[in-house]
Structure formats: C-alpha cells, structure tokens
Scaffold this motif. Structure first.
Motif, mmCIF file in Angstrom:
data_model
loop_
_atom_site.group_PDB
_atom_site.id
_atom_site.type_symbol
_atom_site.label_atom_id
_atom_site.label_comp_id
_atom_site.label_asym_id
_atom_site.label_seq_id
_atom_site.Cartn_x
_atom_site.Cartn_y
_atom_site.Cartn_z
ATOM 1 N N TRP A 274 -42.754 -15.044 72.797
ATOM 2 C CA TRP A 274 -44.167 -14.996 72.437
ATOM 3 C C TRP A 274 -44.983 -15.937 73.312
ATOM 4 O O TRP A 274 -46.087 -15.590 73.763
ATOM 5 C CB TRP A 274 -44.310 -15.356 70.953
ATOM 6 N N HIS B 154 -48.032 -14.644 76.119
ATOM 7 C CA HIS B 154 -49.441 -15.044 76.076
ATOM 8 C C HIS B 154 -49.802 -15.995 77.213
ATOM 9 O O HIS B 154 -50.771 -16.758 77.105
ATOM 10 C CB HIS B 154 -49.754 -15.666 74.718
ATOM 11 N N ARG C 121 -55.969 -23.103 72.170
ATOM 12 C CA ARG C 121 -55.745 -21.690 72.490
ATOM 13 C C ARG C 121 -54.477 -21.178 71.828
ATOM 14 O O ARG C 121 -54.462 -20.084 71.245
ATOM 15 C CB ARG C 121 -55.668 -21.527 74.013
ATOM 16 N N LEU D 148 -54.184 -18.203 68.970
ATOM 17 C CA LEU D 148 -53.325 -17.034 69.168
ATOM 18 C C LEU D 148 -52.278 -16.915 68.059
ATOM 19 O O LEU D 148 -51.954 -15.803 67.621
ATOM 20 C CB LEU D 148 -52.639 -17.127 70.530
ATOM 21 N N SER E 41 -51.868 -13.771 65.593
ATOM 22 C CA SER E 41 -50.567 -13.094 65.503
ATOM 23 C C SER E 41 -50.043 -13.090 64.080
ATOM 24 O O SER E 41 -49.456 -12.095 63.627
ATOM 25 C CB SER E 41 -49.557 -13.776 66.431
ATOM 26 N N ARG F 96 -48.306 -8.997 73.544
ATOM 27 C CA ARG F 96 -49.130 -8.442 74.607
ATOM 28 C C ARG F 96 -50.479 -9.136 74.649
ATOM 29 O O ARG F 96 -51.005 -9.566 73.624
ATOM 30 C CB ARG F 96 -49.348 -6.937 74.404
ATOM 31 N N GLU F 97 -51.024 -9.222 75.849
ATOM 32 C CA GLU F 97 -52.400 -9.660 76.058
ATOM 33 C C GLU F 97 -53.243 -8.417 76.346
ATOM 34 O O GLU F 97 -52.852 -7.572 77.158
ATOM 35 C CB GLU F 97 -52.488 -10.626 77.246
ATOM 36 N N ALA G 72 -58.686 -9.672 77.343
ATOM 37 C CA ALA G 72 -58.380 -11.101 77.392
ATOM 38 C C ALA G 72 -58.326 -11.606 78.827
ATOM 39 O O ALA G 72 -58.681 -12.763 79.104
ATOM 40 C CB ALA G 72 -57.052 -11.376 76.685
ATOM 41 N N SER H 204 -47.151 -9.167 80.290
ATOM 42 C CA SER H 204 -48.054 -9.547 79.205
ATOM 43 C C SER H 204 -49.032 -8.443 78.862
ATOM 44 O O SER H 204 -49.566 -8.410 77.745
ATOM 45 C CB SER H 204 -48.846 -10.810 79.594
ATOM 46 N N ASN I 281 -47.346 -15.777 83.030
ATOM 47 C CA ASN I 281 -46.151 -15.393 82.287
ATOM 48 C C ASN I 281 -44.967 -15.521 83.227
ATOM 49 O O ASN I 281 -44.820 -14.740 84.177
ATOM 50 C CB ASN I 281 -46.290 -13.954 81.776
#
Length: 637
Positions: free
Chosen positions: A300, A304, A420, A424, A428, A459-460, A464, A486, A559
């Motif tokens: 995870w 992100h 941030r 997130l 989530s 996933r982004e 974003a 991502s 990522n």
C-alpha cells in the motif's frame, strides 16, 4: 457429520476430530465451490471459510444445493492474498517457504563464518542481519539461483534460472562483528583501512578451495566497505562491524557534523538495526498474520508513491502495535484483512501531534519508562510542534545518551508526508468499510457502480497525478514490473494449466528476470554467472540523488515497485518571493524585478528544472510541468 472421525492424539486421548487442512479433500471441495486456493491457509483465511461453507452446505442448503431463493454464498477479504502469495498447484513455493529457506541459509552461513578458518586475524564473534526478507517482512522474497550456488532440487523455477539479467532484488545483508581486541587502530582512517584489509582476507577465503567446498559460488566483488558474494543460491553483502569505530566517534569532544552523522548511521545500522530485526521477527513468529500484514501494508505504501518517505521500520512497528496491543478494547487481529484494516486506522486516526506511539508487545516498559517517554516527547514537541513528526518508541530505541528517542522516524517522514499518508489511510479505511458493507448487502462490489473494487486501495487516480507540480515520466524499459503500477496495476488472476497465476506470482517472476533489455539466455558452455547484474536500481538511485541535492526545494514521490513516474512538489518556501541574498543560499535564485531593502531574490524554478532535466537524461523520457492540474510544458528531449 461424515467429516468427523475418531483420532488418537499424542496424549493418548481418542476423540472425535475434524481435519480442515487436508489438501486433497480441501482442493476438491474448493474446486466445487469455484474458490481459488492459496498456498498459505493462515494468511488467506481459507480454513474459516471452508468450515462455514461446509456447515451451511450440510444444514441449510436445499435439494438443489442452493441457498433459499437461489442466493449465492459470498466471502470477501481473501482477495488481498493475490498480492501476497501463489496458488495451489504452482511450482513456485509460497512466500513463507521462500523466506524460510533464506533464513535457513543465513543460519548456515553465520555458523560457517563463526567456526571456519576465514583467515581473519580476529575471530568472528557474531553475525547479524537487517534484511526484511530474513524477518518475514519482505514483500517479494528472494528466489535461489544456480549461479549463486543453489542445487538443482532447490530451484523453484528452473526455466527462470536458465536466464540471467539484472534481478530487482537487494543482496541479503551480513554484519560480521569481530571479537574485541586492543590491536584496533585509534584513528578513523587507519580503522577504515584495516576493515578493507579484512574484507580482502575474507574474499580470499570465499574464492579459495575451502570456500568453494563450503558452498560459496558466483562472482566475488570487494569494495571499500562491503563484500558481495553468492551462497546457497542467494546474493549476500557482508560488512565488518568495528565496535572501536563507535567508541572513537563517541569520545570526540567537539564532533563535526559529518562525524555526528557517521556515528548515528553506524549506530542505526549495526546496533539498533540488529535489535529491531530481532524485535520484528519475534512479533511475526508470535502472530503469523502480522508478517503478511506488514507485507500488504508496504504494498500500500509503494502504491501511493511513498517509497523511501515512510520507512519500512515504521510500518513494521505500527503493525507490531496493532497485533501486540491487546490490552485495549480490541483484541489482536487473527487475519491479514483485519490487521491491514487496523493498520490503516492507526496510521490515519492516531494523534501524531499530541502523543507518542509506544510499541511494547512483550511488556518490557514499566510505568516509569512510559512516563519518561512522555516527558521526552513533550520536550521534543515544545510549543511549536517540533521534533520527529512520527514519534514511535520501542524497547530497542535506546540512544547513546541513555534517552529513549525514535531511531528510524527521527527525520522521516516529514510533516507534509505524514499528513498525506494519514489522509490516504483514512480514505482507504473508509473505502474498505464501504466495500465490505457492499459484500454484506449481497451485492457484488466489483460489478456494482456504487462501490469500486478493492483494488482502488492500491491505486492512484489519474487526477491525483495532476496535483503534482512536475511529473518525470520514466522510460518504460526501466520498469520491469508494470503490474505493480500505481495507476494501471494488474490485480487479476490469470488462469493457467496448473492453476491461477496471481499478481504476486507474476511480479515475483518479473522481478527475478529484471528489465527485458538485460535478459540473456545462459548456456552450459558459457560462464553465465558473470552476466548476472546485482544492485542495478537506476530509478531508485536517481530519486535518492534528487532528494539529496534538491530536498530543501522539493519533495519527490515515486513507487519503487514500478517507478513509471516521479512526482515533484515544490516546498512552500519556493513560491515565496523576497529572500535575502546570502552566500549559503545563493544557488538557484534570481533577482527580483522590483527590488527593495529586504527582498532581493526569489527561487529560480526554471533553473532548478533545467538542472533536473540534465540529471535525469537517459532515464526520464518526458518532463511535464503542471499548473492547476493542467500541462504547462512537456515533451522533454
């Protein structure tokens, strides 16, 4: 029912028992229900689902083997195992077994170094490690290769081993601590030279006849600080731990900034690192689901684009808090799904500003220790919320001064990164709650338009990416595993002759193969060991260079599993016009058109971008500048 049978146990008792982990029966039952069976029953919660399905089939099903009204029985939560394990019937062993093999090889190697005549003037006192895969935390465990000494029966994928290239796996670390001696030099340059000489002696042993008979294989590479070699199919990196070096640095009256940084680095790597390794490994052994939860949490974090910004050690300690803190209202979770949910809740809703996170699953801290931690935390925070943003304390966080201070979260993450990550995590967590509620309502959350799939957690969205100031698009030849992307990650299970191929299976194979351009087929009449490139991580090294050189001006998000794009966010001070010109801050500035007495210069973003474009040439194919979500410039050539 017919599932129960009489069994005799070791204590002599003969009782009715039900066996749920019988592979032959389980595979047949799961196949009839259309269930994908994973290798690790503990992580996938296969046994509880198997029990529930059997009881419902025996007591509630109608004559047509259906529920009343034609309803279907649906379970949710096992989908996460697609990212962590392989399925039954595959030649690739489960992730747990791969990590266990690597740990067994480490035990053999450490015993060999302690007992063999390595040619060193001092005996090896202890051998430690800090590799995540050797404490069950590695997302993708190492796979043994014949080029590095693995025997043919121990090769999980012979077809994969027939090719060489640049696998995306870091060498497993070895820290060799030599026995104390008064013959160590008293100054740092001489001590560094002695350590390099010891590594050369060790390389002679590895490459000699005795080393080859002991199982060493592959190329042996010596640098000023480490020795790379192969053993039992794995790549290893050995470093000499000279305790005298820490004593010299600690005895300096007025240490320079470089000396203080070196002391902290050595203490974190050799002292605190080995303690943290043992601490996390004990947690993962006591709670088997904790290891898979840590691996899923790291998946995870990477998804992100927080790679390198939220330390893995911090994630491991938060997972240890989730599983070890059973004194509250909630008990320790028993599944990966529940553990991951609790991790997201802790990261997103914990009061990082006002409280320290004390991780003590074994109960080592007394009430006085907790009070001391709270006192040190209050002093570090002060009235201006200074100090480490993520203040995590565990029993091994003992600083040289005798105080309990964070070891791995002292500088990372920063406040903006922590804010941030927390946001997130809350999003989530809410999405996971909505998706689970959809499962309980009887709707298919992957097909209904109300709730998106569970894959959205990893996933982004394209929107974003528009929030970044600059996007550095990496050339696709440097992305060996696009399935972990991502933005466009692959989460489906492909059907093969031997069963379903999970995303974890596909990613592990791709990472073992490395970039396509560097793959070569090996032949018996050629020495293919030299064609195996280790430690080739151009994008990670490039991001580390950008952070070191421009970290005071911008933040770099990416990522590490699939570095397709690097997002750049300017720091707030960059947009402020009116810096006073000074020699130490004269780089990357331009004079203002309207000069006044106290505002002369401003940050020259164009000059910074021009330097970045020059640095990333050959790796980045496109530099896109964003402004309010729209492209301003692009097409870097």
């Amino acid at each position: 029912g017919a599932k129960a049978e009489l069994r005799r146990f070791k204590d002599g008792a003969i009782i009715h028992a039900v066996v749920w982990n019988d592979d032959a029966v389980a595979v047949a039952a799961d196949a009839s229900d259309g269930i994908v069976q994973f290798q690790d029953n503990t992580a996938s919660c296969a046994i509880p689902e198997r029990i529930v399905r059997y009881l419902i089939r025996m007591h509630l099903l109608g004559p047509n083997n259906d529920l009343s009204g034609g309803q279907q029985l649906t379970f949710c939560g096992r989908e996460f195992c697609n990212l962590l394990d392989t399925t039954k019937g595959q030649q690739l062993p489960p992730a747990f077994d791969l990590q266990k093999r690597a740990i067994h090889a480490f035990d053999e190697l450490s015993s060999l170094f302690r007992s063999a005549d390595t040619g060193l003037p001092l005996p090896v006192d202890s051998v430690t490690t800090t590799s995540p895969s050797l404490r069950y935390s590695g997302l993708y465990p190492p796979v043994p290769r014949s080029h590095l000494g693995a025997s043919a029966p121990s090769l999980p994928l012979p077809d994969l081993d027939a090719r060489t290239g640049a696998p995306l796996t870091e060498p497993l670390s070895l820290h060799l601590r030599l026995a104390p001696s008064s013959r160590w030099p008293d100054d740092l340059p001489a001590l560094a030279a002695a350590r390099c000489a010891f590594l050369l002696r060790l390389a002679d042993f590895v490459e000699g006849d005795a080393g080859r008979r002991a199982g060493f294989a592959g190329p042996c590479v010596v640098s000023a600080s480490a020795l790379d070699f192969g053993y039992a199919g794995y790549a290893w990196r050995a470093e000499i731990w000279a305790e005298q070096e820490l004593k010299i640095l600690g005895a300096l009256d007025k240490p320079t900034e470089e000396a203080e940084d070196l002391r902290k680095t050595l203490h974190r790597k050799f002292v605190a690192g080995s303690k943290h390794h043992g601490f996390v490994k004990a947690v993962h052994v006591q709670w088997p689901a904790a290891a898979s939860t840590t691996r899923l949490a790291m998946r995870w974090v990477h998804a992100h684009m927080l790679s390198g910004m939220l330390p893995q050690e911090a994630v491991e300690m938060m997972v240890a808090k989730v599983f070890g803190d059973d004194g509250g209202v909630q008990k320790s979770p028993n599944t990966v799904w529940a553990g991951f949910w609790r991790f997201l809740d802790l990261l997103g809703n914990f009061d990082w500003v006002g409280c320290p996170l004390v991780v003590d699953p074994q109960g080592h801290f007394s009430s006085e220790d907790v009070a001391k931690i709270q006192l040190h935390f209050s002093k570090a925070r002060g009235e201006d919320n200074s100090g480490p943003p993520m203040y995590i304390i565990s029993p091994h966080d003992d600083s040289p001064g005798g105080t309990l201070a964070p070891t791995y979260t002292q500088t990372n993450p920063e406040w903006v990164v922590l804010t941030r990550a927390s946001a997130l995590a809350r999003i989530s967590c809410d999405h996971l709650h909505s998706w689970t509620a959809s499962c309980l309502d009887g709707t298919d959350p992957d097909e209904s338009g109300a709730v998106s799939s569970w894959t959205s957690l990893f996933r982004e969205s394209p929107a974003a990416l528009c929030r970044y100031d600059v996007l550095l698009r990496v050339h696709r030849s440097f992305v060996a595993d696009p399935g972990a992307s991502s933005v466009a990650g692959d989460f489906g299970a492909d059907t093969a002759e031997t069963g379903a191929l999970t995303p974890f299976h596909r990613s592990l194979v791709r990472r073992c193969q490395g970039p396509r351009e560097l793959r070569k087929k090996s032949y018996k009449n050629l020495n293919s060991a030299d064609a195996l490139v280790r430690g080739w991580r151009p994008v990670s090294d490039l991001v580390a260079l950008l952070r070191a050189r421009y970290g005071r001006l911008a933040l770099f998000f990416y990522n590490d599993l699939a570095p397709e794009v690097v997002g750049v966010l300017w720091r707030p001070a960059v947009g402020v016009k009116g810096h006073v010109l000074a020699a130490r801050t004269s780089a990357h500035v331009r004079p203002l058109a309207e000069r006044s007495a106290d505002s002369l210069v401003a940050t020259n973003q164009d000059a910074v971008l021009q330097e970045i474009r020059w640095l990333v040439r050959g790796v980045v194919e496109d530099v896109v500048r964003m402004e309010k979500g729209k492209v301003v410039t692009g097409n870097y050539h």
